[in-house]
Design a protein around this motif. Sequence first.
Motif, PDB file in Angstrom:
ATOM      1  N   TYR A   1      27.635  37.459  47.985  1.00 49.62           N
ATOM      2  CA  TYR A   1      28.164  37.555  46.624  1.00 49.62           C
ATOM      3  C   TYR A   1      27.602  38.750  45.861  1.00 49.62           C
ATOM      4  O   TYR A   1      28.242  39.307  44.981  1.00 49.62           O
ATOM      5  N   ILE A   2      26.364  39.167  46.206  1.00 47.92           N
ATOM      6  CA  ILE A   2      25.776  40.320  45.537  1.00 47.92           C
ATOM      7  C   ILE A   2      26.556  41.595  45.855  1.00 47.92           C
ATOM      8  O   ILE A   2      26.739  42.465  44.999  1.00 47.92           O
ATOM      9  N   ALA A   3      27.023  41.703  47.113  1.00 49.23           N
ATOM     10  CA  ALA A   3      27.800  42.893  47.490  1.00 49.23           C
ATOM     11  C   ALA A   3      29.072  42.983  46.643  1.00 49.23           C
ATOM     12  O   ALA A   3      29.420  44.062  46.133  1.00 49.23           O
ATOM     13  N   TYR A   4      29.770  41.866  46.477  1.00 53.61           N
ATOM     14  CA  TYR A   4      30.976  41.855  45.638  1.00 53.61           C
ATOM     15  C   TYR A   4      30.635  42.174  44.181  1.00 53.61           C
ATOM     16  O   TYR A   4      31.353  42.911  43.503  1.00 53.61           O
ATOM     17  N   TYR A   5      29.527  41.605  43.711  1.00 52.89           N
ATOM     18  CA  TYR A   5      29.170  41.795  42.308  1.00 52.89           C
ATOM     19  C   TYR A   5      28.858  43.256  42.007  1.00 52.89           C
ATOM     20  O   TYR A   5      29.288  43.823  41.002  1.00 52.89           O
ATOM     21  N   ARG A   6      28.123  43.895  42.914  1.00 52.40           N
ATOM     22  CA  ARG A   6      27.765  45.295  42.678  1.00 52.40           C
ATOM     23  C   ARG A   6      28.979  46.214  42.825  1.00 52.40           C
ATOM     24  O   ARG A   6      29.101  47.217  42.123  1.00 52.40           O
ATOM     25  N   ARG A   7      29.866  45.852  43.738  1.00 51.91           N
ATOM     26  CA  ARG A   7      31.089  46.658  43.855  1.00 51.91           C
ATOM     27  C   ARG A   7      31.914  46.533  42.574  1.00 51.91           C
ATOM     28  O   ARG A   7      32.466  47.522  42.074  1.00 51.91           O
ATOM     29  N   ALA A   8      31.973  45.331  42.009  1.00 48.32           N
ATOM     30  CA  ALA A   8      32.679  45.138  40.740  1.00 48.32           C
ATOM     31  C   ALA A   8      32.034  45.961  39.633  1.00 48.32           C
ATOM     32  O   ALA A   8      32.723  46.529  38.767  1.00 48.32           O
ATOM     33  N   THR A   9      30.700  46.046  39.665  1.00 44.40           N
ATOM     34  CA  THR A   9      29.991  46.841  38.659  1.00 44.40           C
ATOM     35  C   THR A   9      30.406  48.307  38.728  1.00 44.40           C
ATOM     36  O   THR A   9      30.593  48.972  37.690  1.00 44.40           O
ATOM     37  N   VAL A  10      30.568  48.838  39.949  1.00 38.97           N
ATOM     38  CA  VAL A  10      31.002  50.230  40.114  1.00 38.97           C
ATOM     39  C   VAL A  10      32.434  50.406  39.612  1.00 38.97           C
ATOM     40  O   VAL A  10      32.751  51.380  38.912  1.00 38.97           O
ATOM     41  N   PHE A  11      33.285  49.445  39.976  1.00 35.11           N
ATOM     42  CA  PHE A  11      34.676  49.519  39.495  1.00 35.11           C
ATOM     43  C   PHE A  11      34.726  49.575  37.968  1.00 35.11           C
ATOM     44  O   PHE A  11      35.480  50.351  37.372  1.00 35.11           O
ATOM     45  N   LEU A  12      33.911  48.761  37.331  1.00 30.77           N
ATOM     46  CA  LEU A  12      33.874  48.749  35.866  1.00 30.77           C
ATOM     47  C   LEU A  12      33.371  50.079  35.320  1.00 30.77           C
ATOM     48  O   LEU A  12      33.885  50.589  34.321  1.00 30.77           O
ATOM     49  N   ALA A  13      32.338  50.635  35.978  1.00 26.43           N
ATOM     50  CA  ALA A  13      31.808  51.922  35.540  1.00 26.43           C
ATOM     51  C   ALA A  13      32.843  53.040  35.695  1.00 26.43           C
ATOM     52  O   ALA A  13      32.832  54.022  34.939  1.00 26.43           O
ATOM     53  N   MET A  14      33.748  52.868  36.671  1.00 28.98           N
ATOM     54  CA  MET A  14      34.807  53.860  36.912  1.00 28.98           C
ATOM     55  C   MET A  14      36.048  53.586  36.044  1.00 28.98           C
ATOM     56  O   MET A  14      37.048  54.302  36.143  1.00 28.98           O
ATOM     57  N   GLY A  15      35.985  52.500  35.260  1.00 29.45           N
ATOM     58  CA  GLY A  15      37.113  52.146  34.407  1.00 29.45           C
ATOM     59  C   GLY A  15      38.226  51.437  35.143  1.00 29.45           C
ATOM     60  O   GLY A  15      39.359  51.359  34.642  1.00 29.45           O
ATOM     61  N   LYS A  16      37.940  50.889  36.314  1.00 33.31           N
ATOM     62  CA  LYS A  16      38.943  50.208  37.128  1.00 33.31           C
ATOM     63  C   LYS A  16      38.756  48.690  36.995  1.00 33.31           C
ATOM     64  O   LYS A  16      38.321  48.005  37.924  1.00 33.31           O
ATOM     65  N   SER A  17      39.059  48.166  35.825  1.00 35.22           N
ATOM     66  CA  SER A  17      38.819  46.747  35.560  1.00 35.22           C
ATOM     67  C   SER A  17      39.687  45.842  36.415  1.00 35.22           C
ATOM     68  O   SER A  17      39.252  44.753  36.803  1.00 35.22           O
ATOM     69  N   LYS A  18      40.935  46.284  36.718  1.00 37.59           N
ATOM     70  CA  LYS A  18      41.807  45.452  37.551  1.00 37.59           C
ATOM     71  C   LYS A  18      41.234  45.284  38.955  1.00 37.59           C
ATOM     72  O   LYS A  18      41.369  44.226  39.569  1.00 37.59           O
ATOM     73  N   ALA A  19      40.599  46.315  39.468  1.00 34.17           N
ATOM     74  CA  ALA A  19      39.971  46.232  40.796  1.00 34.17           C
ATOM     75  C   ALA A  19      38.712  45.366  40.748  1.00 34.17           C
ATOM     76  O   ALA A  19      38.350  44.713  41.735  1.00 34.17           O
ATOM     77  N   ALA A  20      38.023  45.373  39.605  1.00 33.61           N
ATOM     78  CA  ALA A  20      36.780  44.595  39.476  1.00 33.61           C
ATOM     79  C   ALA A  20      37.052  43.099  39.404  1.00 33.61           C
ATOM     80  O   ALA A  20      36.250  42.284  39.872  1.00 33.61           O
TER      81      ALA A  20
END
Length: 453
Positions: A71-90
């Motif tokens: 779950y940490i891998a998914y969470y950190r990937r979501a964090t990157v998506f958010l930082a990139m402005g890709k909320s739909k991907a997060a």
Amino acid sequence: MVAPGSVTSRLGSVFPFLLVLVDLQYEGAECGVNADVDKHLELGKKLLAAGQLADALSQFHAAVDGDPDNYIAYYRRATVFLAMGKSKAALPDLTKVIELKMDFTAARLQRGHLLLKQGKLDEAEDDFKKVVCVWDAELRELRAECFIKEGEPRKAISDLKASSKLKNDNTEAFYKISTLYYELGDHELSLSEVRECLKLDQDHKRCFAHYKQVKKLNKLIESAEELIKDGRYTDAISKYESVMKTEPGVPEYTIRSKERICHCFSKDEKPVEAIRVCSEVLQVEPDNVNALKDRAEAYLIEEMYDEAIQDYETAQEHNENDQQIREGLEKAQRLLKQSQRRDYYKILGVKRNAKKQEIIKAYRKLAMQWHPDNFQNEEEKKKAEKKFIDIAAAKEVLSDPEMRKKFDDGEDPLDAESQQGGGGNPFHRSWNSWQGFNPFSSGGPFRFKFHFN
């Protein structure tokens, strides 16, 4: 629709503050299952901190591929998506995190915020309501009461500690935490928490009364432990008996006091008392390793080797890496084997913890009784010679500290097989080797003269 002032609008306004709590929560939540995944997570974290988002994303992609249940891998990937402005991907990653770990508040909070931005208010409110409970002091206290009634005091303490931080001047929470620790037998933590209560309100009646009780008990226990360190076991036993009288209503203090009394009797070489008290502890706590070790040592003094071996083996099942248990078991096994051969203590008729003066006294008495000059019949004289040799050998070993220690550790210092690891017969001196030896000259004023045929 959600009206202004509702849960979601309030959460939205404090979201930046909550994000700090989110970061603190997930930093310690590592759950990597292999080294490669851990490397990807760690490298991705560094790249993210350096602002290298694309490279960080690649590392987290690799971590997800390497362990789809992390779950940490998914969470950190979501964090990157958010930082990139890709909320739909997060959003799908945050949902996956919650599926894998439903109590991961950080992911639920971030998903609620994204849903709020997307106008999915009902779904966002559902996430926010579940998150709000974490910071609701009254709900924490209610749940703590439930845990107490269900017999889960440590879970209750966790909720009450959170409540004490969420609500200012929460003396009631500190008081309850202190009493719970006290009932668990943790007098030091109990004292610490009740002091926090008195810092907030020095006139708090229940906290002050409880403070006096805990302080008194704490002082008795600390004093007893100091006495044990100094080897003053009788005084330590008296202190622990006072502990039981001071707090008879909490079973934990009675059992812990008896455990330490058992230890004191064992170290003070009072095996009968040690076995009795240790057995009382083990009736309540059959797997108590400390009581098993202390009773085993008492059994050794009483020459009850089979019982000692059994206690050491039981203790080893629960703590296989304890060197003291391993050495004790080996010693008990050697002594059992030794007891099936020549036992110098039994020859002189003294206990294993006998003082040197007792050994010399027993030796003199037996040497006088079994001296061959006292016997005229040839068969009786031969029997007396053998007996006298054993008596003299026993005195030689047990009156010499180094030789006695070897014997106490299961090794016969006068046994060639024991000394050389086999290949010889047990060493017995002949009667002639003792000719001219004055058995009554050791450590005393007595002088006896014998005439040998």
